[in-house]
Design a protein around this motif. Sequence first.
Motif, PDB file in Angstrom:
ATOM      1  N   GLU A 120      98.244 -25.774  36.357  1.00  0.00           N
ATOM      2  CA  GLU A 120      97.401 -25.039  36.209  1.00  0.00           C
ATOM      3  C   GLU A 120      96.131 -25.892  35.885  1.00  0.00           C
ATOM      4  OE1 GLU A 120      96.874 -22.002  37.228  1.00  0.00           O
ATOM      5  OE2 GLU A 120      99.048 -21.607  37.368  1.00  0.00           O
ATOM      6  N   ARG A 121      95.045 -25.871  36.450  1.00  0.00           N
ATOM      7  CA  ARG A 121      93.848 -26.757  36.092  1.00  0.00           C
ATOM      8  C   ARG A 121      93.122 -25.886  35.116  1.00  0.00           C
ATOM      9  NH1 ARG A 121      91.620 -31.259  37.382  1.00  0.00           N
ATOM     10  NH2 ARG A 121      93.189 -31.628  38.828  1.00  0.00           N
ATOM     11  N   ASP A 141     102.453 -12.467  45.311  1.00  0.00           N
ATOM     12  CA  ASP A 141     101.526 -13.433  45.410  1.00  0.00           C
ATOM     13  C   ASP A 141     101.362 -14.048  46.617  1.00  0.00           C
ATOM     14  OD1 ASP A 141     100.914 -13.113  42.647  1.00  0.00           O
ATOM     15  OD2 ASP A 141     102.236 -14.705  42.049  1.00  0.00           O
ATOM     16  N   TYR A 146      97.417 -11.575  28.959  1.00  0.00           N
ATOM     17  CA  TYR A 146      98.220 -12.504  29.579  1.00  0.00           C
ATOM     18  C   TYR A 146      99.669 -12.344  29.335  1.00  0.00           C
ATOM     19  CZ  TYR A 146      99.484 -16.841  31.646  1.00  0.00           C
ATOM     20  OH  TYR A 146     100.344 -17.723  32.693  1.00  0.00           O
ATOM     21  N   GLU A 163      89.179  -9.569  34.944  1.00  0.00           N
ATOM     22  CA  GLU A 163      88.556 -10.099  34.172  1.00  0.00           C
ATOM     23  C   GLU A 163      88.174  -9.407  32.707  1.00  0.00           C
ATOM     24  OE1 GLU A 163      85.725 -12.359  35.380  1.00  0.00           O
ATOM     25  OE2 GLU A 163      86.557 -12.541  37.513  1.00  0.00           O
ATOM     26  N   LYS A 176     106.364 -17.506  41.010  1.00  0.00           N
ATOM     27  CA  LYS A 176     105.318 -16.854  41.754  1.00  0.00           C
ATOM     28  C   LYS A 176     106.111 -15.368  42.170  1.00  0.00           C
ATOM     29  CE  LYS A 176     102.142 -19.478  41.431  1.00  0.00           C
ATOM     30  NZ  LYS A 176     101.036 -19.102  40.521  1.00  0.00           N
ATOM     31  N   ASP A 235      89.773 -25.542  33.586  1.00  0.00           N
ATOM     32  CA  ASP A 235      87.995 -26.037  33.549  1.00  0.00           C
ATOM     33  C   ASP A 235      87.420 -26.204  32.345  1.00  0.00           C
ATOM     34  OD1 ASP A 235      85.458 -25.998  34.272  1.00  0.00           O
ATOM     35  OD2 ASP A 235      85.511 -24.700  35.836  1.00  0.00           O
ATOM     36  N   ARG A 275      91.880 -14.702  35.484  1.00  0.00           N
ATOM     37  CA  ARG A 275      90.941 -14.606  36.706  1.00  0.00           C
ATOM     38  C   ARG A 275      91.668 -14.801  38.013  1.00  0.00           C
ATOM     39  NH1 ARG A 275      86.146 -17.607  34.805  1.00  0.00           N
ATOM     40  NH2 ARG A 275      86.075 -15.836  33.208  1.00  0.00           N
ATOM     41  N   GLN A 276      92.374 -15.859  37.890  1.00  0.00           N
ATOM     42  CA  GLN A 276      93.167 -16.016  39.193  1.00  0.00           C
ATOM     43  C   GLN A 276      94.128 -14.875  39.579  1.00  0.00           C
ATOM     44  OE1 GLN A 276      95.752 -19.403  38.995  1.00  0.00           O
ATOM     45  NE2 GLN A 276      94.363 -20.578  37.421  1.00  0.00           N
ATOM     46  N   GLU A 277      94.504 -13.982  38.627  1.00  0.00           N
ATOM     47  CA  GLU A 277      95.196 -12.620  39.186  1.00  0.00           C
ATOM     48  C   GLU A 277      94.061 -11.432  39.317  1.00  0.00           C
ATOM     49  OE1 GLU A 277      98.359 -12.970  39.029  1.00  0.00           O
ATOM     50  OE2 GLU A 277      98.536 -14.942  38.336  1.00  0.00           O
ATOM     51  N   GLN A 322      90.911 -18.134  31.856  1.00  0.00           N
ATOM     52  CA  GLN A 322      91.011 -18.655  33.330  1.00  0.00           C
ATOM     53  C   GLN A 322      92.125 -18.340  34.124  1.00  0.00           C
ATOM     54  OE1 GLN A 322      89.956 -22.698  32.936  1.00  0.00           O
ATOM     55  NE2 GLN A 322      88.578 -22.471  31.510  1.00  0.00           N
ATOM     56  N   LEU A 323      93.313 -18.162  33.324  1.00  0.00           N
ATOM     57  CA  LEU A 323      94.597 -17.851  34.269  1.00  0.00           C
ATOM     58  C   LEU A 323      94.473 -16.456  34.589  1.00  0.00           C
ATOM     59  CD1 LEU A 323      97.235 -19.614  31.702  1.00  0.00           C
ATOM     60  CD2 LEU A 323      96.306 -20.271  33.843  1.00  0.00           C
TER      61      LEU A 323
END
Lengths: 360, 360, 360, 360
Positions: D33-34, B360, D345, D151, B356, D36, D146-148, D143-144
């Motif tokens: 990391e989940r 963050d 990424y 988009e 991190k 989805d 988007r956490q940052e 998805q990873l």
Amino acid sequence: MSSTYHGNLSISIFGQSHAPAIGVTIDGLPAGERIDMEELGHFLARRAPGQNRLCTPRKEADVPEIVCGAVDGVTCGAPLTAMIRNTNTRSQDYDTLRDIPRPGHADYTAQIKYGGAQDVSGGGHFSGRLTAPLCIAGGICLQLLRQEGIEIFARIVSIGGITDGAPCAAAVSGKPFPVVTDEIGEQMQQAILAAKADGDSVGGVVECVVTGCPAGLGEPMFGGMENRIAQLVFAIPAVKGVEFGAGFAAAAMRGSENNDAFCMENGEIRTATNNCGGILGGITNGMPIVFRAAFKPTPSIRREQRSVSLSRMEECTLSVPGRHDPCIVPRAVPCVEAAAAIAVYDALLEARKYQKTARD
Amino acid sequence: MSSTYHGNLSISIFGQSHAPAIGVTIDGLPAGERIDMEELGHFLARRAPGQNRLCTPRKEADVPEIVCGAVDGVTCGAPLTAMIRNTNTRSQDYDTLRDIPRPGHADYTAQIKYGGAQDVSGGGHFSGRLTAPLCIAGGICLQLLRQEGIEIFARIVSIGGITDGAPCAAAVSGKPFPVVTDEIGEQMQQAILAAKADGDSVGGVVECVVTGCPAGLGEPMFGGMENRIAQLVFAIPAVKGVEFGAGFAAAAMRGSENNDAFCMENGEIRTATNNCGGILGGITNGMPIVFRAAFKPTPSIRREQRSVSLSRMEECTLSVPGRHDPCIVPRAVPCVEAAAAIAVYDALLEARKYQKTARD
Amino acid sequence: MSSTYHGNLSISIFGQSHAPAIGVTIDGLPAGERIDMEELGHFLARRAPGQNRLCTPRKEADVPEIVCGAVDGVTCGAPLTAMIRNTNTRSQDYDTLRDIPRPGHADYTAQIKYGGAQDVSGGGHFSGRLTAPLCIAGGICLQLLRQEGIEIFARIVSIGGITDGAPCAAAVSGKPFPVVTDEIGEQMQQAILAAKADGDSVGGVVECVVTGCPAGLGEPMFGGMENRIAQLVFAIPAVKGVEFGAGFAAAAMRGSENNDAFCMENGEIRTATNNCGGILGGITNGMPIVFRAAFKPTPSIRREQRSVSLSRMEECTLSVPGRHDPCIVPRAVPCVEAAAAIAVYDALLEARKYQKTARD
Amino acid sequence: MSSTYHGNLSISIFGQSHAPAIGVTIDGLPAGERIDMEELGHFLARRAPGQNRLCTPRKEADVPEIVCGAVDGVTCGAPLTAMIRNTNTRSQDYDTLRDIPRPGHADYTAQIKYGGAQDVSGGGHFSGRLTAPLCIAGGICLQLLRQEGIEIFARIVSIGGITDGAPCAAAVSGKPFPVVTDEIGEQMQQAILAAKADGDSVGGVVECVVTGCPAGLGEPMFGGMENRIAQLVFAIPAVKGVEFGAGFAAAAMRGSENNDAFCMENGEIRTATNNCGGILGGITNGMPIVFRAAFKPTPSIRREQRSVSLSRMEECTLSVPGRHDPCIVPRAVPCVEAAAAIAVYDALLEARKYQKTARD
């Protein structure tokens, strides 16, 4: 990216011990090569568990499914993926290991690196089971190398300090217990059984020989045959040392003793001895490549050991139940052959880039 | 591509022993880091020849010129290239080697691989001189690692069979003859001089320790710390074996003996012993990384040896005149540190990708 | 690591515009190849500044020194390093740019990425000057490709909206202003001079053709010829688009129009048209490879522009003095050839790995 | 090795159109990391065939199985492999293609490269179906990202020459036919249906926008954002051109027009225009990344075309029956997003290596 070997071949190994499956993708195989699945099966069977009383009673069929990359058993040029479904898993054995790491095992370091998300079950991606996909990749390379007249065979040199000093012999690979001297092999097996009876384990040394290698494979610096082989052999869990030719013993010799004199043999240049293990300046000299890998004893043992509880941050004791090999060396023999085969085949592809083609 | 290391750093080593220059380009250094050129000079001086009667009388200034990548001694983010001009070359010594390869040297394999175009002079790209650019890269990594509290120091463990069994000590690196036990070091030096007097050479073993490493560096499979270090250490000419922690000795132990028990020490998790050399499952466990590299004796010796004439394809004898080290082990000590530093720094960059950030 | 290309060749480019030198190391060239330095010099002269009134009056000799990797002009198998000393530098021109970044230039992004340590002088590592080492590497590949019957020539297709619609012709490369239709070329030059008079600049499009390529180079997915060429062409500063064959125009066509019908020509399979630019599925089909690269106008212009002061965080204006090309397109033509040559030669080495050798 | 992307992530794509399965292994994802799966399913559904009358009536469930690398939907640090079983295959459609290659398709070049062993069935590894695993990898990266706060959304800019000139809008991605201006979208659909009725096909252009990207991603030379994105976008079959920002149009502009003036906006540095597509010197400047990819019309068409018989080496005609998209552009929109997501990424991981960590 650590599970992807990226040389002239790209080899991507995936799976955890108790995930739905383990497998491998090999990118860069030549098209039009028939893969002998029966032979590959025999090769894999040599590393499979449950063969006899010397190893874990877990049974793993380990029959690989070719997912893609071959049509009717012949490589088609696309990446070849082979997969083995995991069936015989017993996750409950591993529950306490999340808190109390096994000494000598990757439990603790995996926890530090990946946190609570790591798959501790069955050793996860650190499991010795992941050598099965390595053996698939290596087993295919072995078949391709054989067409070039290159053969690879490994054998047990020592177990628990009992050493078989006889020179390596090709015939060894096929034996159920691959040693040159069967009487010494019998002593080794007794040592394994004695350790097992004590809830303990033993380590050993595997020697590997590559014959038929043309001179000129490998490169100086980072691409030497030693670098290539070491990088692959250390991918086998429990390997803690690798040496080539006379290896550590060479360090005690004088140059006049260690240098391999060049000589003529049937009109070809050979060396009178092979202390260099077939490699000079990182490059094969046409003599057999010879190297040894040291395996530490299996860390998972029934005997009580000292460890710590990660949740309570205090010392405690641990006894690992489960089904573990008292000695992984016999099953590691084909793994060492596989690692060597990948390294040599990759170096062969590298060398081909600079050879004059049939067209020229 | 074998002289380019391609990890998180890309390190490209160039030059031949008797080319106008040798050097290295390091791509991927952080910007804004001051390089202490004086310290780098001291580090390089430890591997330079001509230091004393134990090594070749060749004098090489080995003062690197920073060609680019730093402005006023501070890295600017662009690739850093450092170069050393070759000045003291005596090509005439090597003329016969084109026909009669030195036993134990890369003359023959280079000839097979590159043909008549290879640069045999001074060993060309295979020369031990090419460890100077490796030491430049490693010396810079050492400075960056020190900022993270990571220190690396190597020492001579044995020469010609004379072994210093004392545990490694940090203070050793600075010594002119880097052993822990000076009396044994004196015997080692006598062994070197005796070999020199006989027109012969001796090998030895170097041990390297990395302290202050956080737990969690390295990855499973091909990216393990053992794989990384071995791949780099085998880039040093004459290395024929690498072992970690107890290494080959672990192969003779039982698991209960070899496993390092976890324990609590000042509220931190440590291990009671360090047979694993600070690495479990390829990943650092927070204990010092410990490994040893076996160096064969210098192949170039004055004593007459058997070889072959490549032009006449017949056996002959050879005595190598020139100026050669009777033992390269003392000068190899910083090379081993350099190789380790590159491996550890590269693994540190890898690990950073998943940490991190301050943001963050 | 971004300045190291790591394919079958490894190409490491180093230097900043105002560092002591710029250069390149090429690792993986075959041994025994004579490099025609005079031809390489001519190739480099095509991108050198100061040729005429269309470009910057800066003079750069740009004579590369072969530091290593060749003996008497013949490659020896070791990495080849070539270097160009920087002599004509005027760092004072760039002092204000540290605070007020040039619109369209890398000043701002370099500052964000590397902080105050970045080498803003002369554009540092982002300078168009760094295409000189790219041209050295590409120029050597061009010589190697010619031996295989493969030729590469680029030309100016448009400048400032003035387009030369004539099909590409091999003879163009040698012209001082490389267009097919000289009258249109004259208009282009007028457009450049008009922009220069206005303290402004213009962009343009370069087209490149590779002839003599055997069918079968390149691979599917990430290793396609389009991927390979694009990755290298975008290394040339100011390139903002790359298209192959009909390119963006193909997007407006129907399949029946865009598909290149296969036909027989002198017993060989060819296509009647070449909308695919010689590449199908990433792989060459034996027709010429054709691609175009779009170059934006030189960002450094004398005309006043809006920018911001990074220290005061407020808007301001900027006029870039210094000596800048009003249009870099003419000098970019050999750079595009160089990028293509590296991509094609690398793909050729890749394909060789799978060809049967003379021995077989 | 061409189907393995080897950056900070390693992405290995495997499978042929009619093999038992296709899939992907992603090595280097962060642990914990989940993923989805429902969202990933929606993303994949956007590229799935059989959605409406605009595309092939083939139905592919395309539900990926996570083979390993995640436990209970959370990444565990080990390589993540996802696989899609192939069920709806009709190999008989492709039998004649082995002899008579489709114009515009990879049939011929695959035959040249891999010989008779290539898997022609369904396009083999060259099939557009292989974009499904690319979308799995890209969908996870999305998805990873988007956490940052990053988009990515793409849209159709033109089809068959009908162009939607409106600026890109985020809301577009979710539409069944992703255009900004629905009336123009209707015309595009008519063009597709008209081509279909004629047994023909049309191409088009996809535009992609990445918002929320921090300034400082990407590197000079070979690691620039343009290089990274182009290398990945050209992995999508049928892409023949890529341009960034103003792209080819910039080549017709003057510098004063094309340069994006820096300005202050709410205390932050922005640019007044975005002709550079958010990238200067290969590095993001904090403005949206904007690029366009040109797709050629689907080569497989029912209309009769000229080709050759490889066995008879004579010209002939060909009509491709089977079920083919008259326009792949609508289904290509998520593929472009996926390629961009992987590139961004990967660049983010690269940049992290040099950021100060929370610990520091």
